[in-house]
Design a protein around this motif. Structure first.
Motif, PDB file in Angstrom:
ATOM      1  N   ILE A  17      -8.978   1.500  -8.464  1.00  0.00           N
ATOM      2  CA  ILE A  17      -8.980   2.875  -7.977  1.00  0.00           C
ATOM      3  C   ILE A  17      -7.697   3.584  -8.379  1.00  0.00           C
ATOM      4  O   ILE A  17      -7.707   4.756  -8.786  1.00  0.00           O
ATOM      5  N   THR A  18      -6.569   2.883  -8.289  1.00  0.00           N
ATOM      6  CA  THR A  18      -5.291   3.464  -8.687  1.00  0.00           C
ATOM      7  C   THR A  18      -5.296   3.832 -10.163  1.00  0.00           C
ATOM      8  O   THR A  18      -4.788   4.892 -10.559  1.00  0.00           O
ATOM      9  N   ALA A  19      -5.873   2.972 -10.999  1.00  0.00           N
ATOM     10  CA  ALA A  19      -5.941   3.249 -12.438  1.00  0.00           C
ATOM     11  C   ALA A  19      -6.775   4.491 -12.714  1.00  0.00           C
ATOM     12  O   ALA A  19      -6.428   5.309 -13.578  1.00  0.00           O
ATOM     13  N   TYR A  73     -14.440   0.980   6.449  1.00  0.00           N
ATOM     14  CA  TYR A  73     -13.059   1.378   6.725  1.00  0.00           C
ATOM     15  C   TYR A  73     -12.140   0.977   5.562  1.00  0.00           C
ATOM     16  O   TYR A  73     -11.276   1.749   5.124  1.00  0.00           O
ATOM     17  N   LEU A  74     -12.329  -0.232   5.059  1.00  0.00           N
ATOM     18  CA  LEU A  74     -11.496  -0.708   3.963  1.00  0.00           C
ATOM     19  C   LEU A  74     -11.708   0.111   2.693  1.00  0.00           C
ATOM     20  O   LEU A  74     -10.763   0.416   1.968  1.00  0.00           O
ATOM     21  N   LEU A  75     -12.948   0.491   2.419  1.00  0.00           N
ATOM     22  CA  LEU A  75     -13.232   1.276   1.220  1.00  0.00           C
ATOM     23  C   LEU A  75     -12.595   2.662   1.308  1.00  0.00           C
ATOM     24  O   LEU A  75     -12.062   3.170   0.317  1.00  0.00           O
ATOM     25  N   VAL A  76     -12.642   3.277   2.472  1.00  0.00           N
ATOM     26  CA  VAL A  76     -11.985   4.576   2.651  1.00  0.00           C
ATOM     27  C   VAL A  76     -10.471   4.421   2.487  1.00  0.00           C
ATOM     28  O   VAL A  76      -9.804   5.243   1.846  1.00  0.00           O
ATOM     29  N   ALA A  77      -9.925   3.351   3.058  1.00  0.00           N
ATOM     30  CA  ALA A  77      -8.490   3.084   2.937  1.00  0.00           C
ATOM     31  C   ALA A  77      -8.088   2.935   1.482  1.00  0.00           C
ATOM     32  O   ALA A  77      -7.055   3.468   1.039  1.00  0.00           O
ATOM     33  N   ILE A  78      -8.892   2.226   0.703  1.00  0.00           N
ATOM     34  CA  ILE A  78      -8.602   1.990  -0.705  1.00  0.00           C
ATOM     35  C   ILE A  78      -8.611   3.295  -1.493  1.00  0.00           C
ATOM     36  O   ILE A  78      -7.712   3.554  -2.305  1.00  0.00           O
ATOM     37  N   ALA A  79      -9.616   4.128  -1.257  1.00  0.00           N
ATOM     38  CA  ALA A  79      -9.716   5.394  -1.982  1.00  0.00           C
ATOM     39  C   ALA A  79      -8.508   6.287  -1.707  1.00  0.00           C
ATOM     40  O   ALA A  79      -7.907   6.860  -2.627  1.00  0.00           O
ATOM     41  N   LEU A  80      -8.134   6.420  -0.439  1.00  0.00           N
ATOM     42  CA  LEU A  80      -6.997   7.271  -0.082  1.00  0.00           C
ATOM     43  C   LEU A  80      -5.687   6.695  -0.594  1.00  0.00           C
ATOM     44  O   LEU A  80      -4.810   7.435  -1.058  1.00  0.00           O
ATOM     45  N   TYR A 124      -0.962   6.544  -4.247  1.00  0.00           N
ATOM     46  CA  TYR A 124      -0.132   5.829  -5.218  1.00  0.00           C
ATOM     47  C   TYR A 124       0.042   6.639  -6.493  1.00  0.00           C
ATOM     48  O   TYR A 124       1.146   6.728  -7.049  1.00  0.00           O
ATOM     49  N   ALA A 125      -1.050   7.219  -6.991  1.00  0.00           N
ATOM     50  CA  ALA A 125      -0.978   7.981  -8.235  1.00  0.00           C
ATOM     51  C   ALA A 125      -0.094   9.218  -8.080  1.00  0.00           C
ATOM     52  O   ALA A 125       0.772   9.491  -8.927  1.00  0.00           O
ATOM     53  N   GLU A 126      -0.289   9.954  -7.003  1.00  0.00           N
ATOM     54  CA  GLU A 126       0.525  11.145  -6.772  1.00  0.00           C
ATOM     55  C   GLU A 126       1.996  10.771  -6.585  1.00  0.00           C
ATOM     56  O   GLU A 126       2.893  11.432  -7.111  1.00  0.00           O
ATOM     57  N   LEU A 153       6.136   2.280 -10.406  1.00  0.00           N
ATOM     58  CA  LEU A 153       5.027   3.065 -10.932  1.00  0.00           C
ATOM     59  C   LEU A 153       5.526   4.142 -11.892  1.00  0.00           C
ATOM     60  O   LEU A 153       4.910   4.406 -12.931  1.00  0.00           O
ATOM     61  N   ALA A 154       6.645   4.771 -11.550  1.00  0.00           N
ATOM     62  CA  ALA A 154       7.181   5.838 -12.390  1.00  0.00           C
ATOM     63  C   ALA A 154       7.697   5.302 -13.722  1.00  0.00           C
ATOM     64  O   ALA A 154       7.525   5.930 -14.765  1.00  0.00           O
ATOM     65  N   ARG A 155       8.304   4.139 -13.707  1.00  0.00           N
ATOM     66  CA  ARG A 155       8.919   3.599 -14.919  1.00  0.00           C
ATOM     67  C   ARG A 155       7.936   2.873 -15.821  1.00  0.00           C
ATOM     68  O   ARG A 155       8.020   2.962 -17.047  1.00  0.00           O
ATOM     69  N   GLY A 156       7.012   2.132 -15.223  1.00  0.00           N
ATOM     70  CA  GLY A 156       6.133   1.295 -16.033  1.00  0.00           C
ATOM     71  C   GLY A 156       4.741   1.829 -16.242  1.00  0.00           C
ATOM     72  O   GLY A 156       3.943   1.224 -16.955  1.00  0.00           O
ATOM     73  N   GLY A 157       4.427   2.983 -15.634  1.00  0.00           N
ATOM     74  CA  GLY A 157       3.085   3.531 -15.741  1.00  0.00           C
ATOM     75  C   GLY A 157       2.273   3.201 -14.505  1.00  0.00           C
ATOM     76  O   GLY A 157       2.247   2.047 -14.056  1.00  0.00           O
ATOM     77  N   ILE A 158       1.617   4.198 -13.934  1.00  0.00           N
ATOM     78  CA  ILE A 158       0.902   4.015 -12.678  1.00  0.00           C
ATOM     79  C   ILE A 158      -0.252   3.034 -12.823  1.00  0.00           C
ATOM     80  O   ILE A 158      -0.429   2.130 -12.007  1.00  0.00           O
ATOM     81  N   ALA A 159      -1.042   3.195 -13.885  1.00  0.00           N
ATOM     82  CA  ALA A 159      -2.205   2.320 -14.066  1.00  0.00           C
ATOM     83  C   ALA A 159      -1.779   0.877 -14.306  1.00  0.00           C
ATOM     84  O   ALA A 159      -2.303  -0.050 -13.692  1.00  0.00           O
TER      85      ALA A 159
END
Length: 281
Positions: free
Chosen positions: A87-89, A135-142, A147-149, A216-222
């Motif tokens: 999801i983060t990718a 609940y876990l799936l909603v947590a993962i999506a958010l 993380y990306a932002e 994440l900022a230095r190595g790429g978020i994905a």
């Protein structure tokens, strides 16, 4: 240790208090950190992104994992949360303009398949998902969105200031909910529950993000986000050692596969991002 600590805390304390109370405590630390370092105020555009970070990692993920772990085990939650790197990718592509290579997607996809295989074997996706799984799936999506932002913001603000400002942005929401939860169910519990709560406040909600967002900022978020595939292995270990939870063979097999996929994703190299400076603002 975040999921095992959450499991311990919600076993004795109200889950809403655990989710939002730890954010309030971390915000107090964040305010002191920003004051001591003389951090400049974010720009208008950065405030908007910080609100998204707050929605994802300050409020969303803590709340829905707390609700999930009232009935579910942290061992099961750990393997389901292994969906988070994928999801983060996706959000790294949509929100940060990253373009991971094909090899990256193949390795990440293999990890995702391993997780889905575990879910099928455990009966999670046999026809109807449980409330815990939802609940876990909603947590993962958010969380993936947060993380990306946060990874984009950390390119300008740094990892520490990104989470500090996000915690302060969330205060108008986290404080009232914490007070209401405490009034409805006065927080009382053994020392172990408060130790778990303190860990969630200081480490999971505050210090851990210093290094995470910087990475994440230095190595790429994905690419760096795929390190989360190692989380099931570590969480299963802590769940067995600290909580005495039973770790089944299917969970161990899935964890081993996703850990292998971590190595493969880190060997991939991301294609250059579009030359658009606005992506980092």
């Amino acid at each position: 240790m975040s999921l095992p600590a959450t499991r311990v805390a919600v076993g004795h304390l109200d889950p809403w208090f655990v989710a939002f109370g730890r954010a309030v405590g971390a915000a107090m630390l964040a305010g002191g950190c920003l004051w001591l370092t003389g951090a400049p105020r974010p720009t208008r555009a950065q405030w908007a992104r910080l609100a998204v970070v707050a929605l994802g990692v300050v409020a969303g993920f803590p709340l829905f994992t707390s609700l999930a772990l009232i009935d579910g085990t942290s061992a099961h939650g750990a393997v389901v949360v292994a969906l988070l790197p994928a999801i983060t990718a996706v959000f790294a592509v949509l929100r940060a303009g990253e373009r991971p290579p094909v090899r990256f997607w193949l390795a990440g996809g293999a990890g995702l398949v391993a997780v889905l295989t575990f879910l099928v074997a455990s009966g999670t996706v046999s026809g109807s998902a449980t409330r815990t799984d939802l609940y876990l799936l909603v947590a993962i999506a958010l969380c993936g969105l947060g993380y990306a932002e946060g990874g984009v913001l950390a390119r300008d603000l740094g990892g520490a200031r990104t989470i500090c400002w996000a915690l302060l942005v969330a205060l108008p929401v986290t404080v009232p909910i914490t007070l209401v939860a405490a009034a409805a169910n006065p927080p009382q519990g053994p020392a172990v529950a408060w130790v778990a709560f303190a860990y969630l406040t200081v480490v999971s909600m505050f210090l851990g993000f210093f290094a995470w967002y910087a990475g994440l900022a230095r190595g790429g978020i994905a690419r760096i986000g795929q390190l989360q595939l190692a989380q099931p292995v570590l969480t299963l270990l802590w769940s067995a050692l600290l909580l005495g939870e039973t770790v089944g063979a299917s969970a161990i097999a899935a964890a081993a596969v996703v850990l292998t996929c971590v190595v493969l994703t880190q060997r991939s190299r991301q294609a250059p991002r579009p030359a658009d400076a606005s992506l980092a603002r």
